[in-house]
Design an enzyme around this catalytic site. Structure first.
Site, mmCIF file in Angstrom:
data_model
loop_
_atom_site.group_PDB
_atom_site.id
_atom_site.type_symbol
_atom_site.label_atom_id
_atom_site.label_comp_id
_atom_site.label_asym_id
_atom_site.label_seq_id
_atom_site.Cartn_x
_atom_site.Cartn_y
_atom_site.Cartn_z
ATOM 1 N N GLY A 90 0.811 -1.222 0.000
ATOM 2 C CA GLY A 90 0.000 0.000 0.000
ATOM 3 C C GLY A 90 0.836 1.260 0.000
ATOM 4 O O GLY A 90 0.372 2.330 0.394
ATOM 5 N N ASP A 110 -1.953 7.708 -6.760
ATOM 6 C CA ASP A 110 -0.597 7.249 -6.405
ATOM 7 C C ASP A 110 0.443 7.886 -7.326
ATOM 8 O O ASP A 110 1.522 8.278 -6.897
ATOM 9 C CB ASP A 110 -0.470 5.725 -6.584
ATOM 10 C CG ASP A 110 -1.120 4.943 -5.466
ATOM 11 O OD1 ASP A 110 -1.899 5.544 -4.716
ATOM 12 O OD2 ASP A 110 -0.856 3.737 -5.362
#
Ligand code: PMV
Length: 306
Positions: free
Chosen positions: A98, A145
């Site tokens: 993550g 991201d």
């Protein structure tokens, strides 16, 4: 001899993972100490070397088709489809935790190619290329991201897929701990999609609230209110748990951080394993939380200033 270098870093979602896939905003912080570096040099034959792969383009396509597709697009963009090269990628970002390792891989490679061809890129161009690999890896990637692994400060990633840096005028530390179990981003994204399809009213409500939390979080950062920001992280965690992407072990690590003075804590990234993130305004508390997490079995942890 031509040479190109590119770098990107890890990230942690402070608010809004998963809901960001549905067009809601998210707040994501860079982790500058964990980096991914890519180097490209001329070579008689093409070889790609990473920490867990060494082989030709053909073999790359078999194992990591997202990165293969990205390389093909880059070579076409630079009008050099027949270029032969050695690409070396080195990373200290744990993968499947993550922490944005796949986005950092893609961004560092795009930047290395731009450097090799002496091309002045914009963040939007890097984003577009890196998303070729990210969309292949995750099925459906929000793109948050990709911006965060390029940013020097926490970003507010909005529904137009634009990223703005949030400026904090007070001391803030995040403690990130790897639970030691793999995060399963694409499975978690699929699980949320399945739950949403089965019960759009309930799950749609959770996702909408997560979006509101991220919007509110932006205001709290602008107001330098870390206490309220921490509360939002806790509420976000509750909703992630309702979405089905938390685990008992992540919950246990989160509880430990709160017991040791964290202002808020939650899982970060796709979930079903992976990492947690906790917030504090004191460096001593950050160290205490880090030490408590290590004693509780977290396999690695880091403190980062935001
Ligand atoms: O697990 P990571 O670091 O790849 O983060 C995934 C974040 C999600 O919101 C779940 C997916 C996305 O595309 O934003």
């Amino acid at each position: 001899m031509n040479f190109g270098f590119g770098q990107a870093h890890a990230k942690a979602h402070l608010l809004g993972e998963h809901s960001v896939v549905y067009g809601y905003p998210a707040i994501i912080a860079p982790l500058l100490s964990l980096t991914n570096k890519a180097e490209i040099i001329d070579s008689d034959t093409t070889v790609i070397e990473t920490d867990n792969f060494s082989g030709s383009m053909y073999q790359l396509n078999y194992r990591f088709s997202g990165i293969y597709n990205l390389l093909v697009e880059l070579l076409n963009f630079f009008e050099s489809p027949d270029l032969t090269f050695k690409l070396h990628v080195k990373s200290n970002i744990p993968s499947k935790k993550g922490l944005g390792s796949s986005a950092a891989y893609a961004v560092s490679i795009v930047k290395a190619f731009c450097d090799y061809f002496d091309y002045q890129y914009t963040d939007e161009e890097v984003f577009k290329f890196a998303q070729i690999a990210e969309n292949k890896n995750h099925g459906k990637s929000s793109g948050g991201d990709t911006y965060a692994v390029m940013a020097e400060g926490p970003i507010f990633f909005d529904s137009n897929k634009d990223a703005t840096i949030l400026k904090l005028n007070t001391q803030a530390y995040i403690i990130i701990a790897d639970s030691g179990t793999a995060g399963l981003t694409s499975q978690a994204v699929q699980l949320v999609a399945d739950n949403y399809e089965k019960n759009p009213t309930v799950y749609g409500g959770y996702l909408k609230r997560m979006g509101e939390i991220a919007d509110k979080g932006r205001e709290e950062i602008i107001a330098d209110d870390l206490k309220d920001f921490g509360q939002l992280m806790n509420e976000n965690q509750l909703l992630l748990s309702k979405l089905g992407v938390s685990t008992p072990y992540l919950e246990r690590l989160i509880k430990i951080t709160l017991k040791h003075g964290a202002l808020g804590a939650k899982l970060t990234g796709g979930g079903l394993g992976g990492s947690i993130v906790a917030l504090t305004d004191k460096s001593e508390t950050a160290k205490e939380i880090k030490s408590a997490l290590s004693k509780s079995g977290a396999s690695e942890s880091w403190i980062s200033k935001i």
